[in-house]
Write an enzyme that holds these catalytic residues in place. Structure first.
Site, mmCIF file in Angstrom:
data_model
loop_
_atom_site.group_PDB
_atom_site.id
_atom_site.type_symbol
_atom_site.label_atom_id
_atom_site.label_comp_id
_atom_site.label_asym_id
_atom_site.label_seq_id
_atom_site.Cartn_x
_atom_site.Cartn_y
_atom_site.Cartn_z
ATOM 1 N N ASP A 99 -77.840 95.183 23.918
ATOM 2 C CA ASP A 99 -78.074 94.986 22.484
ATOM 3 C C ASP A 99 -77.410 95.400 21.284
ATOM 4 O OD1 ASP A 99 -79.667 97.171 22.970
ATOM 5 O OD2 ASP A 99 -81.308 96.418 22.456
ATOM 6 N N GLU A 100 -76.240 96.281 21.805
ATOM 7 C CA GLU A 100 -75.766 97.129 20.536
ATOM 8 C C GLU A 100 -74.250 97.277 20.875
ATOM 9 O OE1 GLU A 100 -77.248 101.066 20.058
ATOM 10 O OE2 GLU A 100 -78.390 100.867 21.933
ATOM 11 N N ASP A 116 -76.790 96.266 15.850
ATOM 12 C CA ASP A 116 -77.899 96.688 16.731
ATOM 13 C C ASP A 116 -78.836 95.494 16.734
ATOM 14 O OD1 ASP A 116 -79.862 97.602 18.529
ATOM 15 O OD2 ASP A 116 -80.363 99.567 17.230
#
Length: 409
Positions: A105-106, A11
């Site tokens: 974003d992860e 993350d």
């Protein structure tokens, strides 16, 4: 149940804001909030310096400014974020082919079969963290666990720049004290219902009678029971193995609430072109067109219409959306509009049989080529000239490739 798996959840920390700080050294170490380009916007994300003042994602700019007078607002650059994300995902894929992009974003990584090449899962996590930091100056938090549910939980435990391991023998102990709201998949409504049963921790959820959960939540009740125990059999699914996408859509929050039909039609035309263009790019067509409307008071609803034949033609999508609109009795000013096609079929590129349809396809193809090369709406419908409505945003369903990859400015 799948056994002996080793899953990483990576993350990125305050991703949009961190990218902006690395792009502009003058922003480093300062409270930064990334916002949209529209007049009416909210905080997309903020730096950890801003979070220390109480600034949070979803706040409006006025509220955020009251929390932090020194807050620096930066208009987000979605193209920059999607480019950086793709490069980071590329780094992850150097360590395992089993990378499932969860959002921009992860991502989840299954490294079970890669230990002989790179050593322990902790070593793999450190190598990826070092590579990302060296290349982009960005930090991430990593969770390591036997499944996706626990890996995501672990990545949230130490932020920013954390590395947390939940070993199989530690699962019961960890889940005993974890609040149920910390589990991915338990939203505000479910959390509220569970607390009415006196369930506050995952340990309590795992011990609660499954029959009662089934009665209250249906088939989801059984899943909630196993979530409380830390059990999750869902595999990490690489992009090439993912199920076919079920829909293609775009929505936009309007700069100001609108009531005039002419204004609404401008937005619908632009949204229809965005949907049609992306559908054509990936060779899909939809038999159902859906219009979504959100009122000023945030009441949201959708209506749909079915077609005799699937389409990816922007003009046809637009006409269907307008027909749906004309059947509605709008009782409030409109805050958000969305257009989506579903019931998708995948097809190979071929020109239609009839002249009229063939001309439409050739014109659309020519427009797509120009816009792909020179930017969105370089060539557009005459009614939209000089009237581009709203900015595109990164969707929660964003993927680094395929039909869910939106090239957003």
């Amino acid at each position: 149940m799948a056994e002996n798996r080793i899953i990483l959840h990576i993350d990125m920390n305050a991703f949009f804001a961190s990218v902006e700080q690395q792009s502009n050294p003058a922003l480093r170490g300062k409270p930064v909030a990334v916002i949209g380009a529209a007049k009416r916007t909210i905080i997309t994300t903020c730096s950890y310096e801003a979070r220390a003042y109480g600034v949070k994602t979803g706040m409006n700019t006025w509220e955020a400014r009251q929390k932090c007078r020194e807050l620096i607002f930066v208009v987000g650059n979605n193209r920059k974020y999607s480019y950086t994300s793709k490069q980071i995902i590329g780094i992850m894929r150097e360590y395992t082919p089993l990378v499932e992009v969860f959002s921009i974003d992860e991502a989840f990584l299954d490294v079970t079969g890669c230990l002989s090449l790179f050593g322990s899962p902790e070593n793999i996590a450190r190598l990826i963290k070092e590579r990302i930091l060296e290349r982009f100056g960005l930090t991430c938090s990593v969770g390591i666990a036997p499944n996706k549910l626990l890996a995501k939980l672990a990545s949230d435990m130490q932020k920013p720049d954390g590395l947390t391991v939940i070993a199989p023998e530690e699962v019961a102990r960890v889940m005993e004290r974890v609040p149920i709201k910390d589990l991915c998949g338990i939203g505000a409504k479910t959390h509220q219902q569970l607390t009415k049963f006196g369930i506050k921790t995952c340990g309590e959820l795992g011990r609660f009678p499954m029959e009662v959960l089934r009665k209250a939540f249906g088939v989801t009740g059984e899943k909630l029971h196993y979530m409380g125990l830390g059990v999750d059999d869902a595999p990490v699914v690489a992009e090439e193995d993912a199920e076919e996408v079920k829909s293609v859509g775009h929505s936009t929050t309007l700069d100001t609430d609108i009531t005039e039909r002419a204004e609404i039609l401008l937005y619908l035309l632009q949204l229809s072109e965005m949907v049609g263009r992306r559908a054509r790019k990936h060779g899909v067509a939809g038999k159902t067109v859906t219009l979504t409307v959100r009122y000023a008071d945030f009441t949201t609803f959708s209506r749909q219409a079915s077609r005799a034949e699937p389409t990816s033609n922007s003009d046809e999508i637009y006409r269907d959306a307008v027909q749906i609109l004309d059947q509605l009795d709008l009782t409030q000013p409109v805050r958000l509009l969305g257009v989506r096609i579903t019931n998708l079929t995948y097809h190979t590129e071929q020109l239609p049989l009839f002249d009229t349809e063939r001309k439409k396809a050739l014109v659309a193809s020519a427009m797509d080529r120009v816009n792909n090369r020179y930017g969105d709406f370089s060539v557009t419908f005459g009614t939209l000239l000089g009237k581009e409505c709203g900015a595109k945003v990164i969707s929660p369903a964003w993927k680094p490739e395929g039909v869910r990859n939106v090239d957003a400015d």
